[in-house]
Write an enzyme that holds these catalytic residues in place. Sequence first.
Site, PDB file in Angstrom:
ATOM      1  N   HIS A 120       0.815  -1.215   0.000  1.00  0.00           N
ATOM      2  CA  HIS A 120       0.000   0.000   0.000  1.00  0.00           C
ATOM      3  C   HIS A 120       0.847   1.263   0.000  1.00  0.00           C
ATOM      4  O   HIS A 120       0.379   2.339   0.343  1.00  0.00           O
ATOM      5  CB  HIS A 120      -1.009  -0.023   1.145  1.00  0.00           C
ATOM      6  CG  HIS A 120      -2.240  -0.784   0.779  1.00  0.00           C
ATOM      7  ND1 HIS A 120      -2.391  -2.115   1.050  1.00  0.00           N
ATOM      8  CD2 HIS A 120      -3.353  -0.423   0.107  1.00  0.00           C
ATOM      9  CE1 HIS A 120      -3.556  -2.527   0.570  1.00  0.00           C
ATOM     10  NE2 HIS A 120      -4.152  -1.521  -0.004  1.00  0.00           N
ATOM     11  N   ASP A 158      -6.295   4.532   9.871  1.00  0.00           N
ATOM     12  CA  ASP A 158      -7.691   4.640   9.434  1.00  0.00           C
ATOM     13  C   ASP A 158      -8.150   3.386   8.696  1.00  0.00           C
ATOM     14  O   ASP A 158      -9.329   3.050   8.682  1.00  0.00           O
ATOM     15  CB  ASP A 158      -7.854   5.830   8.480  1.00  0.00           C
ATOM     16  CG  ASP A 158      -7.609   7.136   9.193  1.00  0.00           C
ATOM     17  OD1 ASP A 158      -7.608   7.141  10.436  1.00  0.00           O
ATOM     18  OD2 ASP A 158      -7.416   8.148   8.505  1.00  0.00           O
ATOM     19  N   GLU A 189     -10.335  13.068  14.887  1.00  0.00           N
ATOM     20  CA  GLU A 189      -9.746  13.438  13.603  1.00  0.00           C
ATOM     21  C   GLU A 189     -10.514  14.638  13.057  1.00  0.00           C
ATOM     22  O   GLU A 189     -11.322  15.256  13.774  1.00  0.00           O
ATOM     23  CB  GLU A 189      -9.785  12.270  12.606  1.00  0.00           C
ATOM     24  CG  GLU A 189      -8.806  11.146  12.961  1.00  0.00           C
ATOM     25  CD  GLU A 189      -8.539  10.179  11.810  1.00  0.00           C
ATOM     26  OE1 GLU A 189      -9.025  10.409  10.681  1.00  0.00           O
ATOM     27  OE2 GLU A 189      -7.832   9.177  12.060  1.00  0.00           O
TER      28      GLU A 189
HETATM   29  C1  LIG Z   1      -6.105   3.385   1.958  1.00  0.00           C
HETATM   30  C2  LIG Z   1      -4.907   3.671   2.821  1.00  0.00           C
HETATM   31  C3  LIG Z   1      -5.082   4.236   4.065  1.00  0.00           C
HETATM   32  C4  LIG Z   1      -3.991   4.510   4.879  1.00  0.00           C
HETATM   33  N1  LIG Z   1      -4.204   5.043   6.099  1.00  0.00           N
HETATM   34  C5  LIG Z   1      -3.170   5.286   6.910  1.00  0.00           C
HETATM   35  C6  LIG Z   1      -3.361   5.832   8.202  1.00  0.00           C
HETATM   36  O1  LIG Z   1      -4.483   6.129   8.603  1.00  0.00           O
HETATM   37  N2  LIG Z   1      -2.284   6.022   8.986  1.00  0.00           N
HETATM   38  C7  LIG Z   1      -1.023   5.691   8.586  1.00  0.00           C
HETATM   39  O2  LIG Z   1      -0.095   5.854   9.366  1.00  0.00           O
HETATM   40  N3  LIG Z   1      -0.802   5.200   7.360  1.00  0.00           N
HETATM   41  C8  LIG Z   1      -1.850   5.001   6.520  1.00  0.00           C
HETATM   42  N4  LIG Z   1      -1.607   4.492   5.275  1.00  0.00           N
HETATM   43  C9  LIG Z   1      -0.218   4.298   4.838  1.00  0.00           C
HETATM   44  C10 LIG Z   1       0.349   2.953   5.254  1.00  0.00           C
HETATM   45  O3  LIG Z   1       0.574   2.896   6.641  1.00  0.00           O
HETATM   46  C11 LIG Z   1       1.685   2.697   4.581  1.00  0.00           C
HETATM   47  O4  LIG Z   1       1.558   2.810   3.202  1.00  0.00           O
HETATM   48  C12 LIG Z   1       2.205   1.306   4.934  1.00  0.00           C
HETATM   49  O5  LIG Z   1       3.505   1.158   4.452  1.00  0.00           O
HETATM   50  C13 LIG Z   1       1.328   0.273   4.304  1.00  0.00           C
HETATM   51  O6  LIG Z   1       1.644  -1.009   4.766  1.00  0.00           O
HETATM   52  P1  LIG Z   1       1.963  -2.144   3.716  1.00  0.00           P
HETATM   53  O7  LIG Z   1       1.960  -3.408   4.458  1.00  0.00           O
HETATM   54  O8  LIG Z   1       1.093  -2.066   2.541  1.00  0.00           O
HETATM   55  O9  LIG Z   1       3.462  -1.703   3.369  1.00  0.00           O
HETATM   56  P2  LIG Z   1       4.297  -1.945   2.019  1.00  0.00           P
HETATM   57  O10 LIG Z   1       3.857  -0.956   1.002  1.00  0.00           O
HETATM   58  O11 LIG Z   1       4.255  -3.370   1.641  1.00  0.00           O
HETATM   59  O12 LIG Z   1       5.759  -1.562   2.556  1.00  0.00           O
HETATM   60  C14 LIG Z   1       6.048  -0.261   3.016  1.00  0.00           C
HETATM   61  C15 LIG Z   1       7.555  -0.145   3.305  1.00  0.00           C
HETATM   62  O13 LIG Z   1       7.896  -0.916   4.443  1.00  0.00           O
HETATM   63  C16 LIG Z   1       8.800  -1.946   4.111  1.00  0.00           C
HETATM   64  N5  LIG Z   1       8.330  -3.133   4.823  1.00  0.00           N
HETATM   65  C17 LIG Z   1       7.169  -3.812   4.659  1.00  0.00           C
HETATM   66  N6  LIG Z   1       7.108  -4.828   5.529  1.00  0.00           N
HETATM   67  C18 LIG Z   1       8.234  -4.795   6.257  1.00  0.00           C
HETATM   68  C19 LIG Z   1       8.760  -5.588   7.309  1.00  0.00           C
HETATM   69  N7  LIG Z   1       8.088  -6.642   7.786  1.00  0.00           N
HETATM   70  N8  LIG Z   1       9.972  -5.273   7.818  1.00  0.00           N
HETATM   71  C20 LIG Z   1      10.662  -4.210   7.341  1.00  0.00           C
HETATM   72  N9  LIG Z   1      10.221  -3.435   6.353  1.00  0.00           N
HETATM   73  C21 LIG Z   1       9.022  -3.719   5.813  1.00  0.00           C
HETATM   74  C22 LIG Z   1       8.718  -2.096   2.607  1.00  0.00           C
HETATM   75  O14 LIG Z   1       9.906  -2.586   2.039  1.00  0.00           O
HETATM   76  C23 LIG Z   1       8.440  -0.670   2.188  1.00  0.00           C
HETATM   77  O15 LIG Z   1       9.619   0.082   2.151  1.00  0.00           O
HETATM   78  C24 LIG Z   1      -2.686   4.229   4.420  1.00  0.00           C
HETATM   79  C25 LIG Z   1      -2.497   3.681   3.158  1.00  0.00           C
HETATM   80  C26 LIG Z   1      -3.592   3.409   2.365  1.00  0.00           C
HETATM   81  C27 LIG Z   1      -3.367   2.845   1.009  1.00  0.00           C
END
Ligand SMILES: Cc1cc2nc3c(=O)[nH]c(=O)nc-3n(C[C@H](O)[C@H](O)[C@H](O)COP(=O)(O)OP(=O)(O)OC[C@H]3O[C@@H](n4cnc5c(N)ncnc54)[C@H](O)[C@@H]3O)c2cc1C
Length: 522
Positions: free
Chosen positions: A107, A171, A284
């Site tokens: 994400h 969120d 919020e």
């Molecule tokens: C619809 C939506 C709503 C959101 N709302 C919020 C919110 O309310 N608050 C907020 O804080 N954020 C929010 N986000 C952002 C979100 O927290 C970040 O994009 C987060 O990185 C998403 O997690 P992911 O598992 O998809 O990460 P990924 O996109 O898979 O990874 C993000 C980063 O972390 C690294 N990573 C992933 N897993 C690990 C691991 N296990 N160890 C070390 N590094 C790792 C990856 O290499 C990359 O650099 C939102 C995003 C979306 C799309």
Amino acid sequence: MTTNLSIITLITFLISLTPTLIKSEEGIDVFLPISLNLTVLTDPSSISAASRDFGNITDENPGAVLCPSSAAEVARLLRFASGGFSYRRGSNDPSPGFKVAARGQGHSLRGQASAPGGIVVNMTCLAKAAKPAAVVVSADRTYADVAAGTMWVEVLEAAVEREVSPVTWTDYLYLSVGGTLSNAGIGGQTFRHGPQISNVHELDVITGKGEMMTCSPNLNPELFYGVLGGLGQFGIITRARIALDHAPTRVKWLRILYSDFSAFTRDQERLVSMANDLGVDFLEGQLMMSNGFVDTSFFPLSDRTRVASLVNDHRIIYVLEVAKYYDTTTLPIIDKVIDILTRTLGFVPGFMFMQDVPYFDFLNRVRIEEEKLSSLGLWEVPHPWLNMFVPRSRILDFHNGVIKGLLLNRTSTSGVTLFYPTNRHKWNNLMSAMIPEEDVFYVIGFLQSAGGSQNWQELENVNDKIIQFCDDSGIKIKEYLMHYTRKEDWIKHFGAKWDDFLRKKIMFDPKKLLSPGQDIFN
Ligand SMILES: Cc1cc2nc3c(=O)[nH]c(=O)nc-3n(C[C@H](O)[C@H](O)[C@H](O)COP(=O)(O)OP(=O)(O)OC[C@H]3O[C@@H](n4cnc5c(N)ncnc54)[C@H](O)[C@@H]3O)c2cc1C
Ligand SMILES: *[C@@H]1O[C@H](CO)[C@@H](O)[C@H](O)[C@H]1NC(C)=O
Ligand SMILES: *[C@@H]1O[C@H](CO)[C@@H](O)[C@H](O)[C@H]1NC(C)=O
Ligand SMILES: *[C@@H]1O[C@H](CO)[C@@H](O)[C@H](O)[C@H]1NC(C)=O
Ligand SMILES: *[C@@H]1O[C@H](CO)[C@@H](O)[C@H](O)[C@H]1NC(C)=O
């Protein structure tokens, strides 16, 4: 049956004899030796799935995807990549040939979980293989040990079954634990409990050298604080111990409309102030602008027309969003709090609305939005989001320059704009995450979708103007979920913490293999 099985076994055996080719970024091809005993995926659909993210702007093919069934596999991969072994074909040179990125739910907005030409580690696989389960609630129910690839919604489901829950949330819950801990994990509970990175007791991490380390504030603290908000730069988190507390059963969820910006921020700041604590559990805020899509779905059917007219008349309406948790026993106290809110807040009279919902539904509220947008084909579109923290002392200047000056002046705006204050005191400065140096700062999120009349580049231009305005006006913002490509921007972002960040990189990932998509050390 037996014949089929032995044919499959034979094919599997033959495949296992074929070393896997990894096309590196530098154009050097590396073979994963059979003795590593790692099966990676290189089929087009695996590659293409791992090349994209929610941002829908970047598309970076990895050389292969690893779907690990144990942390040991990830450790082997990183030990090999970091040159502990010298298996490159026709060479004894142990220098690394490929980068490695953990991917949670992908994400990210700008390819942060990608590894061009390298290996993407699918953390969901590791969570699915976790023994005895991906989420294990402790006997005393004060914490859960969670596989890092688990989604927060799964943590919630497992915890509420035991009548407990994590205390602080994003969120949206379909994000991985490892992904949000690599950033911060913020939302409407942060003012009271801090971000998700402030509610972790212990982590298991595989460093860029392939070492498996357990860390906590007392054990390997440099690694512990480094990876919290560390953008995946120091290691791959495989397990997190998350703090739990009693889970309420229901929530009074309010949206309260303001036409006056000062009244809006005054009330928001009063409600997040611990000195003046009315005890709301969530706070919020959002903007509704007449040049954007005015989403009235929260409000009762019979009130939607007058909400829409209010927005039209004022051009902008500020929405205070608060929630109060309760159980049947605490209901009388809740009614009292809501009564105080009604009497003391400076909203537009007659424009306070309330829903009464189960705790799970409240936390999972964005899922409904996702389903709506998905069904309209508006979820998988480019998302040039801009997230930032703005110091409280400059929020009026920010409002006048950015919201009124830039956004309200456009013919149209898209998506949701988040606008709410939070407290600094629950953040630990030893962590890698960066926030402004003021006790209270605002979380601002321009969560825009491109498509239709707006292309993402156009929206990105507006984002650039917003940043430029802050720079020109000396508003010391910190971006969140940012993607810088110039080293000087990263140095500026980390400020006084940059030297420490760099030192930890050299200590834990000296070959600079991890999460190259962040573009910090390339
Ligand atoms: C619809 C939506 C709503 C959101 N709302 C919020 C919110 O309310 N608050 C907020 O804080 N954020 C929010 N986000 C952002 C979100 O927290 C970040 O994009 C987060 O990185 C998403 O997690 P992911 O598992 O998809 O990460 P990924 O996109 O898979 O990874 C993000 C980063 O972390 C690294 N990573 C992933 N897993 C690990 C691991 N296990 N160890 C070390 N590094 C790792 C990856 O290499 C990359 O650099 C939102 C995003 C979306 C799309
Ligand atoms: C290779 O890994 C698999 C698990 O992925 C394991 O079952 C098998 O025993 C390993 N083989 C060797 C030779 O280590
Ligand atoms: C990761 O693995 C899970 C579980 O096997 C799978 O559903 C998902 O599609 C994979 N993701 C990627 C990007 O390959
Ligand atoms: C954006 O999403 C669409 C729809 O899923 C997809 O076809 C396209 O390839 C994606 N583009 C990028 C750059 O990820
Ligand atoms: C609004 O836009 C117009 C035309 O682009 C510009 O001349 C004007 O200065 C803008 N107003 C503000 C407050 O920025």
